[in-house]
Scaffold this motif. Structure first.
Motif, PDB file in Angstrom:
ATOM      1  N   PHE A  20      48.369  26.384  25.674  1.00  0.00           N
ATOM      2  CA  PHE A  20      47.782  27.464  24.891  1.00  0.00           C
ATOM      3  C   PHE A  20      48.878  28.132  24.057  1.00  0.00           C
ATOM      4  O   PHE A  20      49.894  28.554  24.603  1.00  0.00           O
ATOM      5  CB  PHE A  20      47.158  28.530  25.819  1.00  0.00           C
ATOM      6  CG  PHE A  20      45.958  28.056  26.571  1.00  0.00           C
ATOM      7  CD1 PHE A  20      46.100  27.409  27.791  1.00  0.00           C
ATOM      8  CD2 PHE A  20      44.687  28.270  26.072  1.00  0.00           C
ATOM      9  CE1 PHE A  20      44.990  26.972  28.494  1.00  0.00           C
ATOM     10  CE2 PHE A  20      43.566  27.841  26.770  1.00  0.00           C
ATOM     11  CZ  PHE A  20      43.719  27.188  27.978  1.00  0.00           C
ATOM     12  N   LEU A  21      48.641  28.238  22.768  1.00  0.00           N
ATOM     13  CA  LEU A  21      49.532  28.994  21.894  1.00  0.00           C
ATOM     14  C   LEU A  21      48.736  30.185  21.362  1.00  0.00           C
ATOM     15  O   LEU A  21      47.657  30.017  20.804  1.00  0.00           O
ATOM     16  CB  LEU A  21      50.030  28.136  20.732  1.00  0.00           C
ATOM     17  CG  LEU A  21      50.774  26.848  21.100  1.00  0.00           C
ATOM     18  CD1 LEU A  21      51.250  26.140  19.847  1.00  0.00           C
ATOM     19  CD2 LEU A  21      51.953  27.136  22.014  1.00  0.00           C
ATOM     20  N   ILE A  46      46.130  22.938  10.642  1.00  0.00           N
ATOM     21  CA  ILE A  46      45.409  22.360  11.777  1.00  0.00           C
ATOM     22  C   ILE A  46      43.973  22.906  11.810  1.00  0.00           C
ATOM     23  O   ILE A  46      43.001  22.165  11.798  1.00  0.00           O
ATOM     24  CB  ILE A  46      46.129  22.687  13.097  1.00  0.00           C
ATOM     25  CG1 ILE A  46      47.578  22.212  13.058  1.00  0.00           C
ATOM     26  CG2 ILE A  46      45.397  22.043  14.280  1.00  0.00           C
ATOM     27  CD1 ILE A  46      48.416  22.690  14.238  1.00  0.00           C
ATOM     28  N   TYR A  47      43.865  24.222  11.883  1.00  0.00           N
ATOM     29  CA  TYR A  47      42.576  24.910  11.900  1.00  0.00           C
ATOM     30  C   TYR A  47      42.748  26.255  11.216  1.00  0.00           C
ATOM     31  O   TYR A  47      43.841  26.813  11.189  1.00  0.00           O
ATOM     32  CB  TYR A  47      42.109  25.183  13.334  1.00  0.00           C
ATOM     33  CG  TYR A  47      41.223  24.139  13.957  1.00  0.00           C
ATOM     34  CD1 TYR A  47      41.764  23.163  14.786  1.00  0.00           C
ATOM     35  CD2 TYR A  47      39.844  24.137  13.750  1.00  0.00           C
ATOM     36  CE1 TYR A  47      40.961  22.203  15.380  1.00  0.00           C
ATOM     37  CE2 TYR A  47      39.023  23.179  14.344  1.00  0.00           C
ATOM     38  CZ  TYR A  47      39.592  22.219  15.154  1.00  0.00           C
ATOM     39  OH  TYR A  47      38.793  21.269  15.749  1.00  0.00           O
ATOM     40  N   SER A  67      40.364  29.029  19.368  1.00  0.00           N
ATOM     41  CA  SER A  67      39.452  30.043  19.872  1.00  0.00           C
ATOM     42  C   SER A  67      39.761  31.353  19.185  1.00  0.00           C
ATOM     43  O   SER A  67      40.927  31.744  19.070  1.00  0.00           O
ATOM     44  CB  SER A  67      39.632  30.198  21.386  1.00  0.00           C
ATOM     45  OG  SER A  67      38.906  31.306  21.865  1.00  0.00           O
ATOM     46  N   ARG A  68      38.701  32.031  18.716  1.00  0.00           N
ATOM     47  CA  ARG A  68      38.873  33.355  18.122  1.00  0.00           C
ATOM     48  C   ARG A  68      37.760  34.254  18.644  1.00  0.00           C
ATOM     49  O   ARG A  68      36.705  34.369  18.054  1.00  0.00           O
ATOM     50  CB  ARG A  68      38.852  33.301  16.596  1.00  0.00           C
ATOM     51  CG  ARG A  68      39.279  34.646  15.997  1.00  0.00           C
ATOM     52  CD  ARG A  68      39.962  34.483  14.712  1.00  0.00           C
ATOM     53  NE  ARG A  68      40.347  35.754  14.127  1.00  0.00           N
ATOM     54  CZ  ARG A  68      40.215  36.030  12.841  1.00  0.00           C
ATOM     55  NH1 ARG A  68      39.680  35.132  12.020  1.00  0.00           N
ATOM     56  NH2 ARG A  68      40.600  37.197  12.374  1.00  0.00           N
ATOM     57  N   LEU A  76      45.504  28.571  19.714  1.00  0.00           N
ATOM     58  CA  LEU A  76      45.520  27.118  19.494  1.00  0.00           C
ATOM     59  C   LEU A  76      45.646  26.451  20.850  1.00  0.00           C
ATOM     60  O   LEU A  76      46.493  26.831  21.656  1.00  0.00           O
ATOM     61  CB  LEU A  76      46.693  26.728  18.599  1.00  0.00           C
ATOM     62  CG  LEU A  76      46.837  25.234  18.291  1.00  0.00           C
ATOM     63  CD1 LEU A  76      45.699  24.766  17.371  1.00  0.00           C
ATOM     64  CD2 LEU A  76      48.181  24.949  17.635  1.00  0.00           C
ATOM     65  N   ILE A  77      44.806  25.449  21.092  1.00  0.00           N
ATOM     66  CA  ILE A  77      44.760  24.792  22.390  1.00  0.00           C
ATOM     67  C   ILE A  77      45.016  23.301  22.210  1.00  0.00           C
ATOM     68  O   ILE A  77      44.375  22.657  21.370  1.00  0.00           O
ATOM     69  CB  ILE A  77      43.386  25.009  23.066  1.00  0.00           C
ATOM     70  CG1 ILE A  77      43.112  26.517  23.186  1.00  0.00           C
ATOM     71  CG2 ILE A  77      43.354  24.347  24.443  1.00  0.00           C
ATOM     72  CD1 ILE A  77      41.665  26.876  23.182  1.00  0.00           C
ATOM     73  N   LEU A  78      45.955  22.812  22.987  1.00  0.00           N
ATOM     74  CA  LEU A  78      46.174  21.370  23.070  1.00  0.00           C
ATOM     75  C   LEU A  78      45.574  20.942  24.402  1.00  0.00           C
ATOM     76  O   LEU A  78      46.101  21.270  25.468  1.00  0.00           O
ATOM     77  CB  LEU A  78      47.659  21.041  23.032  1.00  0.00           C
ATOM     78  CG  LEU A  78      48.397  21.188  21.691  1.00  0.00           C
ATOM     79  CD1 LEU A  78      48.473  22.619  21.229  1.00  0.00           C
ATOM     80  CD2 LEU A  78      49.788  20.570  21.789  1.00  0.00           C
ATOM     81  N   GLU A  79      44.456  20.255  24.337  1.00  0.00           N
ATOM     82  CA  GLU A  79      43.712  19.930  25.563  1.00  0.00           C
ATOM     83  C   GLU A  79      44.512  19.035  26.504  1.00  0.00           C
ATOM     84  O   GLU A  79      44.473  19.189  27.714  1.00  0.00           O
ATOM     85  CB  GLU A  79      42.389  19.255  25.205  1.00  0.00           C
ATOM     86  CG  GLU A  79      41.406  20.160  24.457  1.00  0.00           C
ATOM     87  CD  GLU A  79      40.811  21.251  25.350  1.00  0.00           C
ATOM     88  OE1 GLU A  79      40.864  21.121  26.594  1.00  0.00           O
ATOM     89  OE2 GLU A  79      40.295  22.244  24.804  1.00  0.00           O
TER      90      GLU A  79
END
Lengths: 118, 114
Positions: A20-21, A46-47, A67-68, A76-79
């Motif tokens: 998670f960033l 990225i998004y 996610s916002r 920002l999530i790296l699964e």
């Protein structure tokens, strides 16, 4: 003084971990962005998000999600982190301008998170 | 689709000499143009921007850029550089208004030699 903060300056994770960033801005901006920066490639989007709970894919969304839930925070999530996601990650925010001369289209950047995936 | 080309990946220049960093863009509609600077281990910060009006734009730290619509260029200039100008410079383009994304160039590293 405008401010965009990112949760970590340096992060080291292992392959397969969920990462998670976090990014927080205090300017009440509608728009927030996540970029990655790699030598010779510049910044790649990225998004981005133009409102709470709204998101749009950028140029390289594969392997990432966002996610916002609140206006000031964009995550920002790296699964499942992979070594090719080792990079510098930059968050930015920007107001939505109402006219071409409003001068509100500057992006304000955080200091970046250097992520290393081993 | 919009795109930005920075022709030089690295530009070495002696202190107090003039410098020009080149940027060309492609877009079929009206655009906003930006130059950002990134000092070592920092995020990007805005140097200057062109939204409309005068084609010569002055920014911080003595930099200026000229918007040339016929040549689709937005080159960055400084008449006399200092050691402290050593950084990476990014040209960027976006459509006017709204939440449209910004497209960045690949960056030009300016190295000022004492």
């Amino acid at each position: 003084d405008v401010k965009v903060t990112q949760s970590s300056r340096y992060l080291v994770k292992r392959t397969g971990e969920k990462v998670f960033l976090e990014c927080v801005q205090d300017m009440d901006h509608e728009n927030m962005f996540w970029y990655r920066q790699d030598p010779g490639l510049g910044l790649r989007l990225i998004y981005f998000s133009y409102d709470v709970k709204m998101k749009e894919k950028g140029d390289i969304p594969e392997g990432y999600s966002v996610s916002r839930e609140k206006k000031e925070r964009f995550s920002l999530i790296l699964e499942s982190a992979s070594t090719n996601q080792t990079s510098m990650y930059l968050c930015a925010s920007r107001r939505t301008s109402g006219s071409s001369s409003s001068g509100t289209d500057t992006q304000y950047f955080g200091p970046g998170t250097r992520l290393t995936v081993l | 689709a919009q795109s930005v080309t920075q022709l030089d990946s690295q530009v070495p220049v002696f202190e107090e000499a003039p410098v020009e960093l080149r940027c060309n863009y492609s877009s079929s509609v009206s655009v906003y143009l930006f130059w950002y600077v990134q000092y070592p281990n920092q995020g990007l910060q805005l140097l200057l921007k062109y939204l409309s009006g005068s084609t010569l734009v002055k920014g911080i730290n003595g930099f200026e850029a000229e918007f040339n619509k016929s040549q689709t260029s937005f080159h960055l200039r400084k008449p006399s550089v200092h050691i402290s100008d050593t950084a990476e410079y990014f040209c960027a383009v976006s459509y006017s208004g709204g939440y449209q994304k910004v497209t960045f160039g690949t960056g030009t590293k300016l190295q000022v030699i004492p």
